[in-house]
Design a protein around this motif. Structure first.
Motif, PDB file in Angstrom:
ATOM      1  N   HIS A   4       0.821  -1.154   0.069  1.00 41.95           N
ATOM      2  CA  HIS A   4      -0.004   0.027   0.090  1.00 41.95           C
ATOM      3  C   HIS A   4       0.834   1.379  -0.114  1.00 41.95           C
ATOM      4  CE1 HIS A   4      -3.419  -2.326   1.101  1.00 41.95           C
ATOM      5  NE2 HIS A   4      -2.941  -3.144   1.816  1.00 41.95           N
ATOM      6  N   ASN A   5       0.126   2.441  -0.574  1.00 42.09           N
ATOM      7  CA  ASN A   5       0.893   3.635  -0.279  1.00 42.09           C
ATOM      8  C   ASN A   5       0.590   4.305   0.837  1.00 42.09           C
ATOM      9  OD1 ASN A   5      -1.402   4.881  -1.210  1.00 42.09           O
ATOM     10  ND2 ASN A   5      -0.816   5.151  -3.307  1.00 42.09           N
ATOM     11  N   GLU A   6       1.184   5.514   1.173  1.00 41.38           N
ATOM     12  CA  GLU A   6       0.451   6.367   2.307  1.00 41.38           C
ATOM     13  C   GLU A   6      -0.720   6.633   2.423  1.00 41.38           C
ATOM     14  OE1 GLU A   6       3.329   9.250   3.828  1.00 41.38           O
ATOM     15  OE2 GLU A   6       5.181   8.237   3.103  1.00 41.38           O
ATOM     16  N   LEU A   7      -1.367   6.855   1.348  1.00 40.96           N
ATOM     17  CA  LEU A   7      -2.564   7.420   1.138  1.00 40.96           C
ATOM     18  C   LEU A   7      -3.636   6.271   1.496  1.00 40.96           C
ATOM     19  CD1 LEU A   7      -4.531   9.919   0.354  1.00 40.96           C
ATOM     20  CD2 LEU A   7      -4.561   9.026  -1.910  1.00 40.96           C
ATOM     21  N   GLU A   8      -3.260   5.188   0.916  1.00 44.17           N
ATOM     22  CA  GLU A   8      -4.165   3.907   1.109  1.00 44.17           C
ATOM     23  C   GLU A   8      -4.019   3.691   2.855  1.00 44.17           C
ATOM     24  OE1 GLU A   8      -2.385   1.019  -1.604  1.00 44.17           O
ATOM     25  OE2 GLU A   8      -3.815   1.713  -3.240  1.00 44.17           O
ATOM     26  N   PHE A   9      -2.898   3.596   3.139  1.00 40.86           N
ATOM     27  CA  PHE A   9      -2.811   3.323   4.674  1.00 40.86           C
ATOM     28  C   PHE A   9      -3.641   4.622   5.498  1.00 40.86           C
ATOM     29  CE2 PHE A   9       1.354   1.238   4.206  1.00 40.86           C
ATOM     30  CZ  PHE A   9       0.710  -0.138   4.372  1.00 40.86           C
ATOM     31  N   PHE A  10      -3.724   5.534   5.328  1.00 39.43           N
ATOM     32  CA  PHE A  10      -4.442   6.825   5.764  1.00 39.43           C
ATOM     33  C   PHE A  10      -5.685   6.259   5.516  1.00 39.43           C
ATOM     34  CE2 PHE A  10      -6.605  10.667   5.524  1.00 39.43           C
ATOM     35  CZ  PHE A  10      -6.247  11.325   6.768  1.00 39.43           C
ATOM     36  N   PHE A  11      -6.250   6.050   4.473  1.00 40.70           N
ATOM     37  CA  PHE A  11      -7.739   5.698   4.210  1.00 40.70           C
ATOM     38  C   PHE A  11      -8.360   4.707   4.831  1.00 40.70           C
ATOM     39  CE2 PHE A  11     -11.236   3.690   1.459  1.00 40.70           C
ATOM     40  CZ  PHE A  11     -12.070   4.736   1.564  1.00 40.70           C
ATOM     41  N   ILE A  12      -7.536   3.456   5.070  1.00 38.31           N
ATOM     42  CA  ILE A  12      -7.729   2.179   5.541  1.00 38.31           C
ATOM     43  C   ILE A  12      -8.202   2.448   7.091  1.00 38.31           C
ATOM     44  CG2 ILE A  12      -7.041  -0.174   5.990  1.00 38.31           C
ATOM     45  CD1 ILE A  12      -5.890  -0.253   3.299  1.00 38.31           C
ATOM     46  N   GLU A  13      -7.020   3.349   7.463  1.00 35.07           N
ATOM     47  CA  GLU A  13      -7.129   3.517   9.196  1.00 35.07           C
ATOM     48  C   GLU A  13      -8.271   4.424   9.320  1.00 35.07           C
ATOM     49  OE1 GLU A  13      -4.293   5.520  12.479  1.00 35.07           O
ATOM     50  OE2 GLU A  13      -3.792   5.896  10.075  1.00 35.07           O
TER      51      GLU A  13
END
Length: 117
Positions: A58-67
């Motif tokens: 995942h990229n940082e944006l995906e990690f942020f969105f999932i969180e």
């Protein structure tokens, strides 16, 4: 109006059931470069490797969105549970058979007796 409430209730139950099933079947972890371990759930193609974090990245944006999505799920689930508990309790408190005034005589507007010496 009743059809809308019934549909909304069924939809909410199905949505929460799918989110719970997602967490049960697709929960996995990723170890970030800074050593932090991130647990989250989403459908992905599982491979035969031992490390559940290797099959995909995942990229940082995906990690942020999932969180944030996990936080939203927790908040909505907690809110719905709180509303259900409040409605359940208020139903019994307003019930004709369980009114406190029927069973306990309340004396309002009067101080308790005091001992004088």
């Amino acid at each position: 109006m009743d059809k809308v409430r019934k549909f909304a209730s069924i939809f909410a139950i199905c949505l929460i059931s799918m989110l719970i099933a997602n967490k049960v079947f697709f929960m996995h972890q990723h170890t970030l470069p800074n050593g932090k371990i991130l647990y989250h759930a989403h459908p992905y193609h599982k491979s035969n490797t031992e490390d559940p974090g290797k099959p995909h990245t995942h990229n940082e944006l995906e990690f942020f969105f999932i969180e944030k999505l996990d936080l939203l799920f927790f908040s909505v689930f907690t809110g719905v549970l709180f509303i259900a508990i409040v409605k359940f309790i208020s139903f019994f408190l307003e019930s004709e058979d369980l009114l406190i005034e029927k069973h306990i005589k309340l004396f309002l507007g009067r101080a308790p007796p005091a001992l004088q010496s």
